[in-house]
Design an enzyme around this catalytic site. Structure first.
Site, short mmCIF file in Angstrom:
data_model
loop_
_atom_site.label_atom_id
_atom_site.label_comp_id
_atom_site.label_asym_id
_atom_site.label_seq_id
_atom_site.Cartn_x
_atom_site.Cartn_y
_atom_site.Cartn_z
N ILE A 82 -5.54 -12.95 25.20
CA ILE A 82 -5.69 -11.65 25.85
C ILE A 82 -5.68 -10.52 24.82
CG2 ILE A 82 -3.20 -11.31 26.25
CD1 ILE A 82 -4.09 -10.13 29.05
N THR A 83 -6.49 -9.50 25.08
CA THR A 83 -6.46 -8.31 24.25
C THR A 83 -6.84 -7.10 25.11
OG1 THR A 83 -7.04 -7.36 22.10
CG2 THR A 83 -8.83 -8.34 23.38
N PHE A 84 -6.79 -5.93 24.49
CA PHE A 84 -7.08 -4.68 25.18
C PHE A 84 -8.25 -3.98 24.50
CE2 PHE A 84 -6.66 -0.04 25.16
CZ PHE A 84 -6.77 0.22 26.52
N ALA A 144 -9.19 -6.97 16.26
CA ALA A 144 -9.26 -8.27 16.96
C ALA A 144 -10.68 -8.82 16.86
CB ALA A 144 -8.85 -8.10 18.42
N GLY A 157 -17.50 -10.25 19.75
CA GLY A 157 -17.44 -9.75 18.39
C GLY A 157 -16.08 -9.23 18.00
N CYS A 175 -3.50 -11.05 21.82
CA CYS A 175 -4.07 -12.30 21.33
C CYS A 175 -3.08 -13.45 21.38
CB CYS A 175 -4.64 -12.13 19.91
SG CYS A 175 -5.90 -10.85 19.81
#
Length: 227
Positions: A82-84, A144, A157, A175
């Site tokens: 997971i990321t933002f 990221a 990407g 992450c």
């Protein structure tokens, strides 16, 4: 790499929803069916949390909680957890046919990391890689990276924090990496560094690292690719 340098079209999308960016990436992926049509899609997103395909799915009740914060939530087919993404973050989606560069996903990810390390050095910052994917300054992730590659055509990407509101990251373990933090160009330089200021440095670093030519392009419409 043989012959002349590949030509990569730079497309500036501005602020677009994550869902729209997914749709546009597929448009550019489809262009490769009739030959190399490399593109570099640059954009920012309204607040959104995205999850990748690594390990088990992120628990639904936690995704619901993130949605209540006012952000969109999307499951994706990129690598990683997971990321933002949000305003103040430079998001770059290279849609490349690696057959024209090097047929290696590992090489490609390493080149993306080196591109961001080079960008950071242009700001006087010493960045590095780690056993975890992405680019770091100390124990804090500044960029990221999560990619998808099908038949050597890349999508998804990288996301570089410029002057992002970092409080959004406090609601997740970015992450999936425990015990690490996140940072931005602005936080490291202790001044406001906008996406607009950062883009030329990214393009210079990308061109040098991938040994390609960059040209300005316009956003492709679906009908251009379905005739």
């Amino acid at each position: 790499m043989n012959g002349s340098r590949p030509v990569v079209e730079v497309v500036r999308l501005g602020l677009v929803s994550y869902q729209e960016a997914l749709r546009l990436q597929q448009v550019y992926v489809n262009r490769h069916r009739s030959g190399p049509a490399h593109a570099l899609l640059l954009c920012q997103h309204p607040p959104v949390y995205t999850t990748g395909i690594r390990h088990k799915p992120y628990p639904a009740h936690l995704l619901d909680r993130l949605h209540l914060l006012g952000a969109d939530v999307h499951r994706t087919n990129r690598g990683g957890l997971i990321t933002f993404h949000g305003p103040g973050q430079l998001v770059c989606y290279p849609v490349l046919n690696l057959s024209c560069f090097k047929k290696s996903v590992r090489w490609y990810v390493c080149e993306l990391e080196k591109t961001i390390i080079s960008l950071c050095s242009r700001f006087g910052l010493e960045a590095s890689t780690s056993p975890h994917t992405g680019v770091w300054i100390g124990d804090n992730k500044i960029c990221a990276i999560g990619i998808h590659c099908g038949r050597y055509v890349t999508s998804h990407g990288l996301a570089l924090n410029c002057n992002t509101d970092m409080s959004w990251f406090s609601h997740i373990v970015p992450c999936g990496i425990e015990g690490k933090g996140v940072t931005s160009l602005s936080a490291e330089l202790q001044r406001d560094v906008s996406v607009e200021e950062t883009v030329p440095h990214l393009l210079d670093a990308f061109r040098d690292q991938f040994n390609c030519q960059l040209t300005d392009g316009r956003r492709a419409d679906d009908h251009q690719n379905t005739n």
